[in-house]
Motif scaffolding. Structure first.
Motif, PDB file in Angstrom:
ATOM      1  N   GLY A 140       0.826  -1.210   0.000  1.00 53.49           N
ATOM      2  CA  GLY A 140       0.000   0.000   0.000  1.00 53.49           C
ATOM      3  C   GLY A 140       0.855   1.253   0.000  1.00 53.49           C
ATOM      4  N   GLY A 141       1.891   1.247   0.844  1.00 53.75           N
ATOM      5  CA  GLY A 141       2.767   2.404   0.922  1.00 53.75           C
ATOM      6  C   GLY A 141       3.417   2.702  -0.421  1.00 53.75           C
ATOM      7  N   MET A 142       3.859   1.640  -1.091  1.00 52.78           N
ATOM      8  CA  MET A 142       4.537   1.847  -2.371  1.00 52.78           C
ATOM      9  C   MET A 142       3.551   2.333  -3.440  1.00 52.78           C
ATOM     10  SD  MET A 142       7.629   1.525  -1.882  1.00 52.78           S
ATOM     11  CE  MET A 142       8.200   1.394  -0.228  1.00 52.78           C
ATOM     12  N   CYS A 143       2.312   1.857  -3.371  1.00 49.15           N
ATOM     13  CA  CYS A 143       1.287   2.361  -4.295  1.00 49.15           C
ATOM     14  C   CYS A 143       1.127   3.863  -4.120  1.00 49.15           C
ATOM     15  CB  CYS A 143      -0.062   1.694  -4.017  1.00 49.15           C
ATOM     16  SG  CYS A 143      -0.187   0.055  -4.671  1.00 49.15           S
ATOM     17  N   ILE A 144       1.042   4.297  -2.859  1.00 52.12           N
ATOM     18  CA  ILE A 144       0.853   5.720  -2.610  1.00 52.12           C
ATOM     19  C   ILE A 144       2.057   6.507  -3.101  1.00 52.12           C
ATOM     20  CG2 ILE A 144       0.458   7.473  -0.846  1.00 52.12           C
ATOM     21  CD1 ILE A 144      -0.764   5.290   0.870  1.00 52.12           C
ATOM     22  N   LEU A 145       3.251   5.964  -2.841  1.00 51.01           N
ATOM     23  CA  LEU A 145       4.470   6.663  -3.263  1.00 51.01           C
ATOM     24  C   LEU A 145       4.471   6.854  -4.780  1.00 51.01           C
ATOM     25  CD1 LEU A 145       7.169   7.855  -2.447  1.00 51.01           C
ATOM     26  CD2 LEU A 145       8.189   5.611  -2.669  1.00 51.01           C
ATOM     27  N   PHE A 146       4.102   5.802  -5.490  1.00 47.98           N
ATOM     28  CA  PHE A 146       4.081   5.913  -6.948  1.00 47.98           C
ATOM     29  C   PHE A 146       3.009   6.916  -7.391  1.00 47.98           C
ATOM     30  CE2 PHE A 146       3.676   4.199 -11.349  1.00 47.98           C
ATOM     31  CZ  PHE A 146       5.005   4.378 -11.699  1.00 47.98           C
ATOM     32  N   GLY A 147       1.888   6.889  -6.694  1.00 47.34           N
ATOM     33  CA  GLY A 147       0.831   7.846  -6.995  1.00 47.34           C
ATOM     34  C   GLY A 147       1.297   9.276  -6.781  1.00 47.34           C
ATOM     35  N   LEU A 148       1.995   9.490  -5.672  1.00 46.68           N
ATOM     36  CA  LEU A 148       2.509  10.835  -5.389  1.00 46.68           C
ATOM     37  C   LEU A 148       3.463  11.274  -6.482  1.00 46.68           C
ATOM     38  CD1 LEU A 148       3.294  10.649  -1.575  1.00 46.68           C
ATOM     39  CD2 LEU A 148       1.563  12.038  -2.684  1.00 46.68           C
ATOM     40  N   TRP A 149       4.278  10.318  -6.931  1.00 44.02           N
ATOM     41  CA  TRP A 149       5.244  10.642  -7.977  1.00 44.02           C
ATOM     42  C   TRP A 149       4.521  11.051  -9.267  1.00 44.02           C
ATOM     43  CZ3 TRP A 149       6.133   8.089 -12.664  1.00 44.02           C
ATOM     44  CH2 TRP A 149       7.222   8.592 -13.383  1.00 44.02           C
ATOM     45  N   LEU A 150       3.464  10.306  -9.589  1.00 43.94           N
ATOM     46  CA  LEU A 150       2.707  10.638 -10.802  1.00 43.94           C
ATOM     47  C   LEU A 150       2.040  12.007 -10.693  1.00 43.94           C
ATOM     48  CD1 LEU A 150       0.890   7.291 -11.642  1.00 43.94           C
ATOM     49  CD2 LEU A 150       2.449   8.525 -13.133  1.00 43.94           C
ATOM     50  N   LEU A 151       1.692  12.358  -9.458  1.00 43.73           N
ATOM     51  CA  LEU A 151       0.936  13.583  -9.245  1.00 43.73           C
ATOM     52  C   LEU A 151       1.790  14.829  -9.413  1.00 43.73           C
ATOM     53  CD1 LEU A 151      -1.942  14.223  -8.393  1.00 43.73           C
ATOM     54  CD2 LEU A 151      -1.187  14.259  -6.031  1.00 43.73           C
ATOM     55  N   TYR A 152       3.080  14.707  -9.064  1.00 43.69           N
ATOM     56  CA  TYR A 152       3.912  15.902  -8.980  1.00 43.69           C
ATOM     57  C   TYR A 152       3.945  16.742 -10.268  1.00 43.69           C
ATOM     58  CZ  TYR A 152       7.554  19.043  -7.492  1.00 43.69           C
ATOM     59  OH  TYR A 152       8.244  20.168  -7.159  1.00 43.69           O
ATOM     60  N   PRO A 153       4.161  16.108 -11.422  1.00 42.56           N
ATOM     61  CA  PRO A 153       4.211  16.923 -12.647  1.00 42.56           C
ATOM     62  C   PRO A 153       2.902  17.673 -12.912  1.00 42.56           C
ATOM     63  CG  PRO A 153       5.004  14.715 -13.058  1.00 42.56           C
ATOM     64  CD  PRO A 153       4.420  14.697 -11.698  1.00 42.56           C
ATOM     65  N   LEU A 154       1.795  17.143 -12.407  1.00 44.76           N
ATOM     66  CA  LEU A 154       0.502  17.783 -12.645  1.00 44.76           C
ATOM     67  C   LEU A 154       0.273  18.976 -11.736  1.00 44.76           C
ATOM     68  CD1 LEU A 154      -1.707  14.574 -12.819  1.00 44.76           C
ATOM     69  CD2 LEU A 154      -0.712  15.828 -14.724  1.00 44.76           C
ATOM     70  N   THR A 155       0.827  18.899 -10.521  1.00 47.51           N
ATOM     71  CA  THR A 155       0.483  19.913  -9.529  1.00 47.51           C
ATOM     72  C   THR A 155       1.675  20.749  -9.080  1.00 47.51           C
ATOM     73  OG1 THR A 155       0.870  18.344  -7.772  1.00 47.51           O
ATOM     74  CG2 THR A 155      -1.363  18.506  -8.589  1.00 47.51           C
ATOM     75  N   GLY A 156       2.853  20.171  -9.099  1.00 46.34           N
ATOM     76  CA  GLY A 156       4.034  20.897  -8.642  1.00 46.34           C
ATOM     77  C   GLY A 156       4.081  21.081  -7.146  1.00 46.34           C
TER      78      GLY A 156
END
Lengths: 487, 588
Positions: free
Chosen positions: B171-187
């Motif tokens: 679960g933790g790694m899923c969230i980490l990957f999600g956060l990574w995907l989010l960064y370019p969209l939101t900064g």
């Protein structure tokens, strides 16, 4: 002139005194103090060196391509200080550990001489110098691998020599062949190729081969095979040095070639970058998956190094500042953690003789400090906050988002995540089964570690947490270095 | 007012964590002293949270940020919802720890250490003001709560703990990957910033993937289907004071993440909300079904938690679907979270009281334990009645609000001339699951308090609880009564003031005693009664001379973990292992 004297002193001191110790000039009873003294003086020398003016080069170049040069610069100093600090901790750990081993004089001699070679490597400013110290560090550290004098150790030492020689030869040959295009034998921040070159394809192929060759020491596929054979057969503190520190010599070589000789500006976005990243990503996966399958603790840790070192290489090969910062931070993180893990393995072997992962059940209750530290190291290697491993992984991932590398933009982070899950799978069960799950009555007495074993462990574990919680000093330094590398 | 501003919001996060090693050490050297230190520390933390809460009610949100810690920086803010949940969490820690001295004669230092660490991490997660801080404390919480599950060190506990850890890492790694995907969209990851930036963009594929990964990762902790597998196994094996917190607070941490994703990343998105609705509905029903079939006291309660989490996820989905007029589901979510936390505290502590008496949890072994124990009877009844949603108890309020929101959405769709078939089905399943809740609580209640006890139970039930445990149980039950008695004054207000965090407006008052609302709940209760009489009485148990025997009718082959996940992972590991071996060039 004092800079030159200090430089030579910091290389020669451990080598010469190491040789003397090997020849048993010093009595057994004084040896430990002497080794500690040398290692401390070495750190002192390097610290003084850090205060000196940077960039003054001692050069000797009757024939330009084969120039020899030594100089102090920020990158080299950082590696030198890291290496010597970890060397001191490992040395202290050895005092107790090595009591059970034979031929201690040879061990300490080789241990010190390797440090000298590594410090030389960090000061090297030309391809040839780099190569010489690269090979020298192999020649000295092979003694550590074959220390046990078993048939297995001999075989491992042979593999180590073979791969290191192939890698080094490939590397130096390619670097020398690059000379006509680069026209300068000296390393400069940012690389020497600024404009166009006459034969870009040749330069690309040669840089690729040079990097792959020197990466042998950092266990990059396809020259990684020696690593899981050689690291585990050495005595535990030597395994720690080999896996945690000497492998970083390979990383430094890659930095020198990639960022200070050829230059990232030239290689960015080329096929070379893609090829290198493919190798690194493949190695990350292969190392973790193989570690997962190993039953011998030290072999598992060695394969884990194969994987983790390629995290660093991923950071370097992504060729952007954020990823590079992360890669450099992981140099520190992995050095601390892998040293720590091998020392934990050493403490377990020293006290119980157990080497297989399935024998560790319930041992944590008897060796709580060792296993508590092992848990911290494991969490660090997986990259759980607040450890240094989290920060470095975060930076490498962020960096890969910034580089426009089609598939690798997400493949690198994905592989880091997969590898983190595998790392959890091959390390966490050791910690949990060590502490939990044995019935009340089966618990035998506590095993007490001596201070020379517990202090290095605790120091390393504390650093893993502290530098993760407050990484600013390191990240700031690495951001500055990255800015130098990629102007 | 000025004094409130000086109260640092990070103090309740770091205080317990700093205290943890000292408390554990003290407990090891001088038993009971460390316990006292822990209780005092948690009480102070509770007071600090209360301070944040008061400050937030006075419309002054305390905030603080560390820009450089962990490189990513940590930021905290205590608005009403966040501070009230911190108050609830630290309150529950305090109450559950009060039962520890009696419940746990051994291995206490370890338990105290990890309890304090987990408390700090949980408060950090609730008070976080950005998604990364939330993630960091979520990870710490996942790992420090592992020893709770493994505390008893039995083979079952070890296996459950292994599953717990595996799901936590995944679960933790899923969230980490999600956060990574989010960064370019939101900064950036600040809650408010996420909302502002993303509300102007049309959702991209990577936003969907990021949100799905994060919902999965957080959902794993909440016990959301299909990553619920650890929950029915881990909660029962943990010691009761820890089960209360695992069920009452840690699942809410998962819900917390889902709420953030639903309200900040994809607010009002049809695809995401509907997916959430379907998953929530499955979780709600599956949990209730498992609970009905279970014949283990704590397993029933654990499955019940899973089901209640499903109710909340359904609420979150409807909240997102309703768009601007989502005040009712917002209150429903908040109140059901609060209620469920407090109810499970009472019920698990009551289960702890049973376990302390008998050291057994199987319904056939604990039958009739509560006879002639009016205190335990009353406490358990409060929890059971509340969770079943019986009018007059707190659970009724929140369930009514959640139910009302589904109806409201159906009405809205019909007003626009759209079909509402899916939502109608959800509404039915909601009602039926409510019925199941009543049925399995009735099963537990009758078994514990009305069945004829066996001789061993009778002998064991002479022992009385120690005063401290008694006080703990009493306080937790009293809170339930008080909440239920004043729906408008306490509960509605809490729901309303929490709505800014859920991006909602204040809601209009709901007439809880109106006929429509009562009718809905009575249908549910009637279904529950029928289920009890027709299924539990006949199929799931049989009457014998010396009392009722409860039967385990759940087919053993239906087990997602042993049937699907473990074999699949093994096959995958074997396959990938062969690939790696080929790549590694290692000669065997």
């Amino acid at each position: 002139m004092p800079v030159f004297i200090l430089m030579f002193a910091s290389i020669l001191l451990p080598v010469v005194l190491g040789e003397l110790i090997k020849r048993e000039v010093v009595g057994k009873e004084k040896r430990n103090q002497l080794v500690t003294g040398i290692l401390a003086v070495e750190i002192l020398l390097l610290t003084v060196l850090a205060t000196q003016e940077k960039g003054r080069m001692f050069a000797f170049s009757p024939f330009k391509p084969l120039a020899v040069g030594l100089a102090v610069n920020a990158t080299g100093l950082f590696f030198a200080l890291l290496v010597s600090a970890l060397w001191l901790l490992g040395g202290v750990f050895s005092f107790n550990y090595m009591q059970k081993e034979e031929n201690q004089a040879a061990y300490y001699g080789a241990y010190l001489k390797t440090l000298g070679a590594l410090v030389g490597l960090t000061l090297a400013q030309t391809p040839l110098t780099l190569f010489l110290f690269f090979e020298l560090s192999t020649i000295f550290s092979v003694e550590l691998v074959k220390h046990k004098k078993t048939e297995q150790a001999e075989k491992a030492a042979h593999a180590y020599e073979k791969y290191s020689t192939i890698g080094g030869a490939l590397g130096i040959a390619s670097l020398l062949a690059l000379y006509p295009f680069i026209k300068s034998p000296y390393f400069v921040s940012g690389g020497a190729i600024t404009g166009s070159v006459s034969a870009p394809v040749a330069v690309m192929i040669l840089s690729f081969l040079a990097i792959v060759g020197f990466s042998a020491k950092a266990g990059l596929f396809p020259l990684h095979s020696w690593l899981p054979i050689a690291h585990p057969v050495a005595p535990a503190p030597a395994s720690a040095a080999l896996s945690g520190v000497i492998t970083k010599a390979g990383i430094l070589c890659v930095i020198r070639i990639l960022y200070e000789y050829v230059g990232a500006a030239f290689l960015q976005g080329t096929l070379v970058q893609y090829a290198l990243l493919s190798l690194a990503v493949l190695t990350v996966f292969m190392g973790s998956m193989m570690a997962f399958q190993q039953k011998l603790l030290k072999k598992r840790l060695a394969y884990s190094s194969v994987s983790q070192l390629s995290y660093v290489l991923c950071g370097l090969f992504l060729m952007n500042k954020t990823a590079l910062t992360g890669g450099l931070l992981h140099v520190v993180g992995h050095a601390l953690i892998k040293n720590g893990l091998f020392l934990c393995a050493g403490a377990i072997i020293y006290k119980t003789g157990k080497t297989r992962v399935d024998e560790l059940k319930g041992l944590g209750q008897r060796m709580p400090i060792t296993f508590a530290c092992m848990t911290v190291f494991s969490l660090g290697l997986i990259g759980i906050p607040p450890t240094i491993g989290f920060v470095s992984k975060w930076l490498i991932m962020q960096g890969s988002a910034k580089s426009a590398l089609c598939v690798f933009g997400w493949l690198v982070p994905l592989m880091l995540i997969v590898s983190a899950i595998l790392t959890a799978a091959y390390l966490l069960p050791l910690c949990t089964r060590g502490f939990l799950g044995t019935a009340e009555e089966e618990k035998p007495d506590r095993i007490k570690l001596s201070l020379s074993q517990s202090v290095p462990l605790v120091v390393l574990a504390a650093l893993v947490l502290l530098l993760g919680f407050y990484p600013l000093p390191l990240t700031r330094l690495f951001q500055q270095l990255s800015a130098l590398f990629m102007p | 007012m000025q004094a409130m501003i000086l109260l640092p919001v990070f103090l309740p996060v770091f205080l317990p964590m700093l205290l943890a090693p000292f408390a554990a050490r003290l407990e090891k050297q001088r038993p009971d002293q460390g316990m006292k230190l822990t209780l005092i520390g948690v009480a102070i933390t509770f007071a600090l949270c209360l301070g944040l809460f008061i400050s937030a009610t006075l419309k002054h949100n305390v905030t603080f940020g560390f820009t450089n810690l962990l490189f990513v920086g940590l930021s905290f803010e205590a608005d009403f919802f966040r501070s009230i949940y911190s108050v609830v969490a630290s309150f529950m820690w305090l109450i559950s720890l009060m039962m520890v001295p009696e419940y746990m004669p051994n291995k206490r230092p370890r338990y105290l250490f990890f309890s304090l660490m987990t408390l700090g991490a949980t408060l950090g997660l609730f008070l976080a003001n950005d998604l990364v801080t939330c993630f960091i404390f979520f990870e710490i919480m996942s790992f420090t709560s592992y020893p709770w599950v493994a505390q008893e060190e039995t083979p079952e506990a070890m296996r459950a703990a292994q599953t717990y850890l595996a799901i936590a890492v995944f679960g933790g790694m899923c969230i980490l990957f999600g956060l990574w995907l989010l960064y370019p969209l939101t900064g950036g990851y600040n809650y408010a910033h996420l909302k502002t930036v993303l509300s102007t963009q049309t959702p991209t594929a990577s936003l969907y993937i990021a949100s799905a990964l994060m919902a999965l990762g957080f959902g794993a902790k909440a016990g959301m289907f299909p990553v619920h597998i650890w929950l029915p196994k881990a909660h029962p094996v943990a010691p009761a004071p820890a089960s209360a917190l695992l069920s009452g607070v840690l699942t809410k941490a998962g819900i917390w993440g889902i709420l953030v994703v639903a309200t900040r990343l994809l607010p009002g998105d049809l695809l995401f909300s509907n997916a959430l609705l379907v998953i929530g509905t499955i979780t709600m029903f599956l949990g209730a079904l498992l609970a009905l079939f279970s014949i283990d006291l704590k397993r029933t309660l654990a499955c019940s938690s899973m089901s209640q989490i499903g109710f909340i996820i359904v609420g979150a989905a409807i909240h997102s679907l309703l768009g601007e007029h989502n005040a009712i589901p917002a209150s429903g979510i908040v109140l059901h979270m609060l209620n469920h936390s407090l109810i499970k505290l009472t019920l698990f502590l009551a289960a702890g009281a049973v376990y302390m008496g008998l050291h057994k949890l199987n319904l056939n072994d604990v039958r009739g334990f509560g006879r002639k124990k009016p205190f335990l009877h009353l406490c358990f009844l409060a929890g059971a009645a509340s969770i079943s949603g019986i009018p007059g108890f707190s659970g009724y309020i929140s369930k009514t609000l959640l139910h009302e929101s589904i109806i409201e959405y159906i009405v809205e769709l019909q007003a626009h001339g759209q079909g509402a078939g899916l939502y109608q089905v959800v509404e039915w399943i909601f009602t039926i699951s409510g019925g199941f809740t009543f049925a399995y609580m009735l099963k537990l209640y009758i078994c514990l308090f009305w069945e004829k006890p066996s001789a061993t139970v009778l002998a064991a039930s002479q022992a009385r609880l120690q005063p401290l445990s008694r006080i703990a149980l009493a306080i937790s039950a009293v809170v339930l009564f008080v909440f239920g008695l004043f729906p408008h004054q306490i509960m509605e207000k809490a729901g309303m003031l929490s709505s800014p965090f859920l991006q909602s407006q204040a809601m209009h008052p709901v007439a809880y005693s109106a006929f429509v609302n009562l009718k809905g709940q009575f249908i549910s209760l009637a279904i529950g009664l029928l289920l009890y009489l027709l299924i539990v009485q006949t199929f799931l148990s049989k009457k014998e001379e010396d009392g009722r025997i409860y039967l385990n009718r759940w087919p053993e082959c239906i087990d997602l973990e042993d049937g699907v996940y473990r074999p699949a992972i093994q096959k995958l590991a074997e396959g990938l292992g062969k690939v790696a071996q080929a790549v590694s060039l290692e000669k065997n």
